[in-house]
Design a protein around this motif. Structure first.
Motif, PDB file in Angstrom:
ATOM      1  N   SER A   1       7.216 -11.927  -6.937  1.00 42.41           N
ATOM      2  CA  SER A   1       6.692 -13.145  -6.446  1.00 42.41           C
ATOM      3  C   SER A   1       5.783 -13.004  -5.138  1.00 42.41           C
ATOM      4  CB  SER A   1       7.964 -14.141  -6.251  1.00 42.41           C
ATOM      5  OG  SER A   1       8.387 -14.588  -7.383  1.00 42.41           O
ATOM      6  N   SER A   2       4.654 -13.515  -5.078  1.00 42.36           N
ATOM      7  CA  SER A   2       3.710 -13.144  -4.061  1.00 42.36           C
ATOM      8  C   SER A   2       2.793 -14.113  -4.021  1.00 42.36           C
ATOM      9  CB  SER A   2       3.116 -11.763  -4.004  1.00 42.36           C
ATOM     10  OG  SER A   2       3.867 -10.461  -4.524  1.00 42.36           O
ATOM     11  N   ILE A   3       1.926 -14.073  -2.870  1.00 42.84           N
ATOM     12  CA  ILE A   3       0.693 -14.871  -2.840  1.00 42.84           C
ATOM     13  C   ILE A   3      -0.642 -13.735  -2.806  1.00 42.84           C
ATOM     14  CG2 ILE A   3      -0.783 -16.302  -1.056  1.00 42.84           C
ATOM     15  CD1 ILE A   3       1.881 -17.052   0.177  1.00 42.84           C
ATOM     16  N   TYR A   4      -1.617 -14.291  -3.421  1.00 38.30           N
ATOM     17  CA  TYR A   4      -2.897 -13.329  -3.521  1.00 38.30           C
ATOM     18  C   TYR A   4      -4.019 -14.424  -2.846  1.00 38.30           C
ATOM     19  CZ  TYR A   4      -0.498  -9.787  -6.057  1.00 38.30           C
ATOM     20  OH  TYR A   4       0.316  -8.690  -6.413  1.00 38.30           O
ATOM     21  N   VAL A   5      -4.517 -13.805  -2.033  1.00 37.61           N
ATOM     22  CA  VAL A   5      -5.611 -14.817  -1.176  1.00 37.61           C
ATOM     23  C   VAL A   5      -6.971 -13.851  -1.462  1.00 37.61           C
ATOM     24  CG1 VAL A   5      -6.564 -15.613   0.950  1.00 37.61           C
ATOM     25  CG2 VAL A   5      -3.960 -15.371   0.404  1.00 37.61           C
ATOM     26  N   GLY A   6      -7.796 -14.538  -2.257  1.00 35.26           N
ATOM     27  CA  GLY A   6      -9.348 -13.704  -2.141  1.00 35.26           C
ATOM     28  C   GLY A   6     -10.449 -14.756  -2.555  1.00 35.26           C
ATOM     29  N   GLU A   7     -10.978 -14.656  -3.635  1.00 35.82           N
ATOM     30  CA  GLU A   7     -12.216 -15.381  -4.042  1.00 35.82           C
ATOM     31  C   GLU A   7     -12.289 -15.197  -5.518  1.00 35.82           C
ATOM     32  OE1 GLU A   7     -15.498 -13.986  -1.575  1.00 35.82           O
ATOM     33  OE2 GLU A   7     -15.871 -12.263  -3.124  1.00 35.82           O
ATOM     34  N   VAL A   8     -13.288 -16.214  -5.957  1.00 34.52           N
ATOM     35  CA  VAL A   8     -13.455 -16.341  -7.650  1.00 34.52           C
ATOM     36  C   VAL A   8     -14.884 -16.505  -7.399  1.00 34.52           C
ATOM     37  CG1 VAL A   8     -13.374 -18.977  -7.555  1.00 34.52           C
ATOM     38  CG2 VAL A   8     -13.334 -17.914  -9.784  1.00 34.52           C
ATOM     39  N   VAL A   9     -15.550 -15.711  -8.314  1.00 35.27           N
ATOM     40  CA  VAL A   9     -16.877 -15.542  -8.385  1.00 35.27           C
ATOM     41  C   VAL A   9     -17.429 -16.036  -9.935  1.00 35.27           C
ATOM     42  CG1 VAL A   9     -19.089 -13.890  -8.250  1.00 35.27           C
ATOM     43  CG2 VAL A   9     -17.041 -13.916  -6.950  1.00 35.27           C
ATOM     44  N   HIS A  10     -18.357 -16.638 -10.247  1.00 34.20           N
ATOM     45  CA  HIS A  10     -19.117 -16.830 -11.393  1.00 34.20           C
ATOM     46  C   HIS A  10     -20.641 -16.213 -11.647  1.00 34.20           C
ATOM     47  CE1 HIS A  10     -16.182 -19.573 -13.620  1.00 34.20           C
ATOM     48  NE2 HIS A  10     -15.442 -19.201 -12.695  1.00 34.20           N
ATOM     49  N   GLN A  11     -20.717 -15.782 -12.447  1.00 31.21           N
ATOM     50  CA  GLN A  11     -22.339 -15.383 -12.515  1.00 31.21           C
ATOM     51  C   GLN A  11     -23.004 -15.573 -14.142  1.00 31.21           C
ATOM     52  OE1 GLN A  11     -24.724 -13.812 -10.132  1.00 31.21           O
ATOM     53  NE2 GLN A  11     -26.136 -14.545 -11.699  1.00 31.21           N
ATOM     54  N   ARG A  12     -23.574 -16.407 -14.241  1.00 35.44           N
ATOM     55  CA  ARG A  12     -24.364 -16.952 -15.520  1.00 35.44           C
ATOM     56  C   ARG A  12     -25.629 -16.191 -15.641  1.00 35.44           C
ATOM     57  NH1 ARG A  12     -23.558 -21.124 -19.747  1.00 35.44           N
ATOM     58  NH2 ARG A  12     -25.235 -20.922 -21.135  1.00 35.44           N
TER      59      ARG A  12
ATOM     60  N   MET B   1      -3.594 -17.686  -4.874  1.00 37.12           N
ATOM     61  CA  MET B   1      -2.997 -18.155  -6.080  1.00 37.12           C
ATOM     62  C   MET B   1      -1.494 -17.632  -5.660  1.00 37.12           C
ATOM     63  SD  MET B   1      -5.369 -17.124  -9.131  1.00 37.12           S
ATOM     64  CE  MET B   1      -4.799 -18.032 -10.232  1.00 37.12           C
ATOM     65  N   VAL B   2      -0.484 -18.336  -6.394  1.00 39.89           N
ATOM     66  CA  VAL B   2       0.831 -17.553  -6.222  1.00 39.89           C
ATOM     67  C   VAL B   2       1.170 -16.882  -7.408  1.00 39.89           C
ATOM     68  CG1 VAL B   2       1.561 -19.105  -4.568  1.00 39.89           C
ATOM     69  CG2 VAL B   2       1.773 -19.757  -7.006  1.00 39.89           C
ATOM     70  N   LEU B   3       1.992 -15.640  -7.191  1.00 37.52           N
ATOM     71  CA  LEU B   3       2.353 -14.992  -8.408  1.00 37.52           C
ATOM     72  C   LEU B   3       4.147 -15.279  -8.408  1.00 37.52           C
ATOM     73  CD1 LEU B   3       2.139 -12.920 -10.799  1.00 37.52           C
ATOM     74  CD2 LEU B   3       2.891 -11.141  -8.910  1.00 37.52           C
TER      75      LEU B   3
ATOM     76  N   GLY C   1      -0.242  -5.813  -7.897  1.00 35.55           N
ATOM     77  CA  GLY C   1       0.157  -4.742  -7.079  1.00 35.55           C
ATOM     78  C   GLY C   1      -0.246  -5.244  -5.692  1.00 35.55           C
ATOM     79  N   ALA C   2      -0.669  -4.129  -4.795  1.00 34.95           N
ATOM     80  CA  ALA C   2      -1.444  -4.557  -3.523  1.00 34.95           C
ATOM     81  C   ALA C   2      -2.544  -5.297  -3.823  1.00 34.95           C
ATOM     82  CB  ALA C   2      -1.756  -3.269  -2.717  1.00 34.95           C
ATOM     83  N   THR C   3      -3.282  -5.433  -4.742  1.00 32.66           N
ATOM     84  CA  THR C   3      -4.305  -6.419  -5.270  1.00 32.66           C
ATOM     85  C   THR C   3      -3.949  -7.016  -6.668  1.00 32.66           C
ATOM     86  OG1 THR C   3      -5.903  -4.804  -5.990  1.00 32.66           O
ATOM     87  CG2 THR C   3      -5.873  -5.322  -3.788  1.00 32.66           C
ATOM     88  N   VAL C   4      -4.871  -7.619  -7.047  1.00 37.39           N
ATOM     89  CA  VAL C   4      -4.834  -8.513  -8.467  1.00 37.39           C
ATOM     90  C   VAL C   4      -6.285  -8.646  -8.776  1.00 37.39           C
ATOM     91  CG1 VAL C   4      -4.184 -11.051  -7.897  1.00 37.39           C
ATOM     92  CG2 VAL C   4      -3.728  -9.885 -10.063  1.00 37.39           C
TER      93      VAL C   4
ATOM     94  N   THR D   1       6.260 -16.129   1.801  1.00 33.77           N
ATOM     95  CA  THR D   1       7.121 -16.657   2.828  1.00 33.77           C
ATOM     96  C   THR D   1       6.487 -18.215   3.352  1.00 33.77           C
ATOM     97  OG1 THR D   1       5.873 -15.704   4.552  1.00 33.77           O
ATOM     98  CG2 THR D   1       7.543 -14.500   3.573  1.00 33.77           C
ATOM     99  N   ASP D   2       7.056 -19.061   3.947  1.00 33.22           N
ATOM    100  CA  ASP D   2       6.892 -20.107   4.384  1.00 33.22           C
ATOM    101  C   ASP D   2       5.796 -20.009   5.326  1.00 33.22           C
ATOM    102  OD1 ASP D   2       8.080 -22.381   3.050  1.00 33.22           O
ATOM    103  OD2 ASP D   2      10.055 -21.758   4.483  1.00 33.22           O
ATOM    104  N   ALA D   3       5.582 -18.905   6.351  1.00 33.69           N
ATOM    105  CA  ALA D   3       4.733 -18.440   7.277  1.00 33.69           C
ATOM    106  C   ALA D   3       3.398 -18.344   6.499  1.00 33.69           C
ATOM    107  CB  ALA D   3       5.050 -17.466   8.374  1.00 33.69           C
ATOM    108  N   GLN D   4       3.356 -17.559   5.510  1.00 30.97           N
ATOM    109  CA  GLN D   4       2.029 -17.226   4.643  1.00 30.97           C
ATOM    110  C   GLN D   4       1.785 -18.291   3.762  1.00 30.97           C
ATOM    111  OE1 GLN D   4       0.305 -14.830   4.961  1.00 30.97           O
ATOM    112  NE2 GLN D   4       1.316 -13.338   6.005  1.00 30.97           N
ATOM    113  N   LEU D   5       2.622 -19.156   3.275  1.00 34.50           N
ATOM    114  CA  LEU D   5       2.060 -20.382   2.513  1.00 34.50           C
ATOM    115  C   LEU D   5       1.645 -21.315   3.314  1.00 34.50           C
ATOM    116  CD1 LEU D   5       5.431 -21.085   0.495  1.00 34.50           C
ATOM    117  CD2 LEU D   5       2.999 -20.889  -0.401  1.00 34.50           C
ATOM    118  N   LEU D   6       2.077 -21.281   4.725  1.00 32.42           N
ATOM    119  CA  LEU D   6       1.281 -22.312   5.874  1.00 32.42           C
ATOM    120  C   LEU D   6      -0.012 -21.987   6.016  1.00 32.42           C
ATOM    121  CD1 LEU D   6       1.614 -24.825   7.499  1.00 32.42           C
ATOM    122  CD2 LEU D   6       2.530 -23.323   9.264  1.00 32.42           C
TER     123      LEU D   6
END
Length: 259
Positions: free
Chosen positions: A7-18, A32-34, A177-180, A206-211
């Motif tokens: 269980s982890s948090i993953y912080v990043g971005e989503v990209v769409h290209q048509r 997102m959370v895992l 892993g370290a990334t997704v 953790t609560d700190a990272q969720l906040l």
């Protein structure tokens, strides 16, 4: 490669290209959370900011699967068994966006289904459209040394009103892993139509990272839904042609294959 994350948090971005019929690109920051399905009850007992209800950030297993409230692990194992995939009771981990201030919407959530020895046995991609209809794509994963998982499945489900149904999905996944990274290519025959993906870096759950995630990405799920409609309007102005929904697939899961 780092061992499979729990269980982890993953912080990043989503990209769409048509890239066909008309061109369109979008990029949004999100997180997102895992969560390990077996670990989730204890997580929600320990974390103040990740609850089932009555909290700014909530995660409900009843938001996934068939929404019946049946145990989510049982539902996923039934789909695996129907496709002759045996994980022997191994971990199942869900990558998804939680509800924010009571509201949740996930265009795609991914279940990472592991064997008892920790190796990845299958991926189940749970796709939900803005009509709250749902369909999933299940693909077995052979044991392999390459870090990236490459899979394909026929598109069976109405998602974008500007895209035909008779297309093919190509999935390229960097497991947690370290990334997704989850990249979905859409093509007509051998012609690419769209590439969409999420990539994120791991943080401890953790609560700190969720906040921190809550404050730096305000109204996460609300913005995703608003963004979908805003981008749709811009595509209409570019000349996008509307496709009608048509009937839902008879079966809830389409089985694909690894490549």
């Amino acid at each position: 490669m780092e061992s499979a994350a729990r269980s982890s948090i993953y912080v990043g971005e989503v990209v769409h290209q048509r890239s066909r019929d008309f061109t369109h690109r979008l990029r949004y920051r999100l997180w997102m959370v895992l969560v390990d399905l077996d670990e989730l009850p204890s997580l929600q007992g320990r974390l103040r900011l990740l609850r089932r209800r009555f909290a700014p950030i909530t995660l409900r297993t009843s938001d996934h699967g068939d929404r019946s409230g049946r145990p989510l692990r049982v539902q996923i194992e039934e789909h695996l068994a129907a496709a002759n995939i045996d994980i022997g009771g191994g971990p199942i981990r869900l990558l998804t966006m939680p509800r924010i201030l009571g509201y949740g919407f996930n265009p795609i959530s991914v279940f990472f289904c592991h064997r008892q020895d920790g190796t990845l046995a299958a991926l189940l991609y749970e796709v939900t459209n803005t009509f709250r209809e749902r369909h999933s794509y299940l693909v077995a994963t052979p044991v392999m040394d390459d870090e990236a998982v490459r899979q394909t499945a026929d598109k069976r489900f109405f998602v974008s009103p500007f895209m035909d149904r008779d297309l093919t999905y190509d999935f390229t996944v960097q497991p947690p892993g370290a990334t997704v990274s989850i990249v979905v290519g859409v093509r007509r025959g051998e012609t690419p139509i769209l590439t969409a993906g999420f990539s994120g870096a791991r943080r401890r759950l953790t609560d700190a990272q969720l906040l921190r995630a809550f404050l730096t990405h305000p109204l996460l799920t609300w913005k995703v839904t608003a963004g979908i409609h805003w981008e749709a309007l811009k595509m209409i102005l570019k000349g996008a042609r509307y496709r009608h929904r048509g009937p839902k697939p008879v079966r809830p899961v389409t089985v694909g294959h690894s490549v």
